[in-house]
Motif scaffolding. Sequence first.
Motif, short mmCIF file in Angstrom:
data_model
loop_
_atom_site.label_atom_id
_atom_site.label_comp_id
_atom_site.label_asym_id
_atom_site.label_seq_id
_atom_site.Cartn_x
_atom_site.Cartn_y
_atom_site.Cartn_z
N ARG A 172 0.82 -1.21 0.00
CA ARG A 172 0.00 0.00 0.00
C ARG A 172 0.86 1.26 0.00
N ALA A 173 1.95 1.25 0.75
CA ALA A 173 2.80 2.43 0.85
C ALA A 173 3.54 2.74 -0.44
N THR A 174 3.89 1.70 -1.19
CA THR A 174 4.67 1.88 -2.41
C THR A 174 3.83 1.82 -3.68
N ARG A 175 2.55 1.41 -3.54
CA ARG A 175 1.66 1.21 -4.69
C ARG A 175 2.29 0.23 -5.68
N ALA A 176 2.96 -0.80 -5.11
CA ALA A 176 3.67 -1.79 -5.91
C ALA A 176 3.30 -3.19 -5.48
N ALA A 177 3.51 -4.14 -6.37
CA ALA A 177 3.34 -5.54 -6.03
C ALA A 177 4.58 -5.99 -5.26
N VAL A 178 4.37 -6.52 -4.06
CA VAL A 178 5.48 -6.92 -3.20
C VAL A 178 5.64 -8.43 -3.27
N PHE A 179 6.85 -8.87 -3.61
CA PHE A 179 7.14 -10.30 -3.63
C PHE A 179 8.08 -10.64 -2.49
N ALA A 180 7.60 -11.45 -1.55
CA ALA A 180 8.43 -11.90 -0.43
C ALA A 180 8.98 -13.27 -0.79
N VAL A 181 10.29 -13.34 -0.97
CA VAL A 181 10.90 -14.60 -1.39
C VAL A 181 11.13 -15.48 -0.16
N ASP A 182 10.84 -16.75 -0.30
CA ASP A 182 11.03 -17.72 0.77
C ASP A 182 12.43 -18.32 0.62
N TYR A 183 13.42 -17.52 0.94
CA TYR A 183 14.81 -17.96 0.73
C TYR A 183 15.20 -19.04 1.75
N ARG A 184 16.18 -19.85 1.37
CA ARG A 184 16.61 -20.96 2.21
C ARG A 184 17.28 -20.45 3.50
N LEU A 185 17.00 -21.16 4.60
CA LEU A 185 17.46 -20.75 5.91
C LEU A 185 18.53 -21.70 6.45
N MET A 186 19.34 -21.17 7.35
CA MET A 186 20.25 -22.00 8.13
C MET A 186 19.45 -22.62 9.29
N PRO A 187 19.87 -23.73 9.87
CA PRO A 187 21.08 -24.48 9.55
C PRO A 187 20.88 -25.56 8.50
N GLU A 188 19.64 -25.72 7.99
CA GLU A 188 19.43 -26.75 6.98
C GLU A 188 20.21 -26.46 5.71
N HIS A 189 20.43 -25.20 5.45
CA HIS A 189 21.13 -24.77 4.24
C HIS A 189 22.26 -23.83 4.61
N ARG A 190 23.13 -23.60 3.66
CA ARG A 190 24.23 -22.66 3.87
C ARG A 190 23.73 -21.23 3.77
N PHE A 191 24.43 -20.34 4.45
CA PHE A 191 24.10 -18.91 4.37
C PHE A 191 24.06 -18.44 2.93
N MET A 192 25.05 -18.84 2.13
CA MET A 192 25.13 -18.38 0.74
C MET A 192 24.01 -18.94 -0.12
N ASP A 193 23.38 -20.04 0.29
CA ASP A 193 22.21 -20.53 -0.44
C ASP A 193 21.08 -19.50 -0.37
N GLY A 194 20.88 -18.92 0.82
CA GLY A 194 19.87 -17.88 0.96
C GLY A 194 20.22 -16.64 0.16
N VAL A 195 21.50 -16.28 0.14
CA VAL A 195 21.95 -15.13 -0.65
C VAL A 195 21.64 -15.36 -2.12
N LYS A 196 21.93 -16.55 -2.62
CA LYS A 196 21.68 -16.87 -4.03
C LYS A 196 20.18 -16.81 -4.34
N ASP A 197 19.34 -17.26 -3.42
CA ASP A 197 17.89 -17.20 -3.63
C ASP A 197 17.42 -15.75 -3.77
N CYS A 198 17.99 -14.86 -2.96
CA CYS A 198 17.61 -13.44 -3.03
C CYS A 198 18.05 -12.84 -4.37
N ARG A 199 19.24 -13.18 -4.80
CA ARG A 199 19.74 -12.66 -6.08
C ARG A 199 18.87 -13.14 -7.24
N GLU A 200 18.58 -14.44 -7.23
CA GLU A 200 17.77 -15.00 -8.32
C GLU A 200 16.36 -14.42 -8.33
#
Length: 356
Positions: free
Chosen positions: A139-167
């Motif tokens: 509502r504040a930005t008048r934009a479609a907001v996409f919340a990515v469900d990036y991979r979390l530690m400790p099941e995944h590596r920190f950089m896996d979450g970083v890559k999900d955000c980039r992609e």
Amino acid sequence: MFWLYLTLAALALLAAAVLATRLTFRLEDLSALDRQAHAVRQQAPSPELQRAHELVEQAHAVAKSRSGKAGLAALREHMDALSDDLVLHSARQLQKAPRGEWMIAPGTDTRRRVLYLHGGGWTAGSPRSHRAITDRLSRATRAAVFAVDYRLMPEHRFMDGVKDCREAYCWLLDNGPEGAAAADFMLVAGDSAGGSHTLALLAWLRDSGLRQADGAVAFSPSTDLTLTAPSNRGNIAADRLLGPMFGRLARLPRPLVWWGVLALFRVSPTDPQASPLRGRLAGLPPTLIQASADEMLVDNARRYAARAAAEGSPVTLQLWPGMVHVWQIFAPLLPEADEAFAEVAAFVAQLEAEQT
């Protein structure tokens, strides 16, 4: 003689540990950034803050009720349930690849897009847990907001979450909630751990030569995992959310913290992907940072704003007195959350005015 040899051996091991720490982390002293003054809003916290404190205490109780994996699972479930009784003004739409969900406020232009990176210490949180923020942000930005469900530690590596955000960001450039369509406006936003991901993503976009975001918003970002900023220890007692969770960690000798981060994250705490404050901050888009003057991470925000300004990148830092860490998630309970999103709307309007 035995005790002499034992003492000499201990001193040799200590010297080797100190040398290894210095060679591994090569820590830059950023204390000069603490000299810059940043104004705090002159207002008393609203009475509704007490209810927010009660909700924070409930989260602590859940986290303490179990240990290990069971405790983390309980905390994740509790965080997700925070959104169950929310009255959402935006339409919600699930996305399978990349995994996440859209929040689309009435009247939104879906070529205007926001990538939202949730907080939770890189181990908890989800698009579901942060719907109070993503709904208001749409509502504040008048934009479609996409919340990515990036991979979390400790099941995944920190950089896996970083890559999900980039992609997810690269995908959003060419895709909206209705399908393939180029974005006319792009914003990146996040809170706490996700705020750190947000700032790191901006630097990666610059270095990769990809289309940069038009702007960014970070709520209480961590910015620096070395825990060297004064408020990391000085605000433990005042921080009702992070103090009980991370106060003991912040009191440990810092070299132990650095080695611990390296072991858990598999990246150095001085790596700009984990600590964007310690990267190059020139050539970045306009960024709005909001933080509480009483939280453990406030000096992380202050330092980032000061260093970015020194390197020529525009950062607006807004500080509220007495708020809990990421108080924006308590919308619509807290009037200060309403104020925060009003400031986000004004920031985005300014971005657009400067582009025309």
